[in-house]
Write a protein that holds these residues in place. Structure first.
Motif, short mmCIF file in Angstrom:
data_model
loop_
_atom_site.label_atom_id
_atom_site.label_comp_id
_atom_site.label_asym_id
_atom_site.label_seq_id
_atom_site.Cartn_x
_atom_site.Cartn_y
_atom_site.Cartn_z
N PRO A 19 17.84 65.51 -4.59
CA PRO A 19 18.13 66.99 -4.19
C PRO A 19 17.23 68.01 -4.65
CG PRO A 19 19.98 65.67 -5.26
CD PRO A 19 18.84 65.16 -5.52
N GLU A 20 16.57 67.77 -5.91
CA GLU A 20 15.65 68.80 -6.06
C GLU A 20 14.28 68.95 -5.38
OE1 GLU A 20 14.97 67.79 -9.99
OE2 GLU A 20 17.00 68.39 -10.94
N LEU A 21 14.11 67.87 -4.49
CA LEU A 21 12.80 68.11 -3.73
C LEU A 21 12.95 68.72 -2.53
CD1 LEU A 21 11.94 64.15 -3.20
CD2 LEU A 21 10.78 65.56 -4.87
N PRO A 22 11.92 69.62 -2.09
CA PRO A 22 12.07 70.32 -0.97
C PRO A 22 12.44 69.75 0.40
CG PRO A 22 9.80 70.78 -2.25
CD PRO A 22 10.45 69.57 -2.65
N GLU A 24 11.34 69.66 3.29
CA GLU A 24 10.13 68.99 4.12
C GLU A 24 9.66 67.56 3.34
OE1 GLU A 24 9.90 72.12 2.57
OE2 GLU A 24 10.18 73.35 4.31
N ALA A 25 9.77 67.66 2.01
CA ALA A 25 9.52 66.34 1.28
C ALA A 25 10.45 65.45 1.55
CB ALA A 25 8.96 66.76 -0.18
N ARG A 26 11.70 65.83 1.58
CA ARG A 26 12.69 64.52 1.80
C ARG A 26 12.61 64.09 3.25
NH1 ARG A 26 16.07 68.75 -0.66
NH2 ARG A 26 17.26 69.10 1.45
N ALA A 27 12.22 64.97 4.19
CA ALA A 27 12.28 64.82 5.61
C ALA A 27 10.91 63.59 5.85
CB ALA A 27 12.05 65.91 6.34
N ALA A 28 9.81 64.16 5.00
CA ALA A 28 8.78 63.25 5.10
C ALA A 28 8.71 61.93 4.54
CB ALA A 28 7.48 63.78 4.46
N LEU A 29 9.45 61.81 3.41
CA LEU A 29 9.70 60.75 2.75
C LEU A 29 10.61 59.55 3.52
CD1 LEU A 29 9.86 61.95 -1.09
CD2 LEU A 29 8.33 60.11 0.10
N THR A 30 11.63 60.34 4.04
CA THR A 30 12.46 59.40 4.63
C THR A 30 12.00 58.89 6.11
OG1 THR A 30 14.45 61.08 4.11
CG2 THR A 30 14.94 59.67 6.03
#
Length: 56
Positions: A19-22, A24-30
């Motif tokens: 949850p601490e990741l931005p 955009e980073a969560r979307a890219a990693l997913t």
């Protein structure tokens, strides 16, 4: 999507929690993980048997 809902430390010292990741980073990693899983599934899928015909 809650990928790491256990709330337990990941063991990687200093690594941010999901949850601490931005966003955009969560979307890219997913997206990357989804592609990795789909690519792996495509390589390990059982090919159709030769000569099998479903016409009656």
């Amino acid at each position: 999507m809650d990928l790491f809902g256990s709330g337990l430390p990941s063991g990687a010292i200093g690594a941010p929690a999901w949850p601490e990741l931005p966003a955009e980073a969560r979307a890219a990693l997913t997206s990357l993980m989804t592609q990795l899983i789909l690519d792996h599934a495509a390589m390990t899928a059982t090919p159709p048997a030769k000569g099998v015909d479903h016409d009656l």
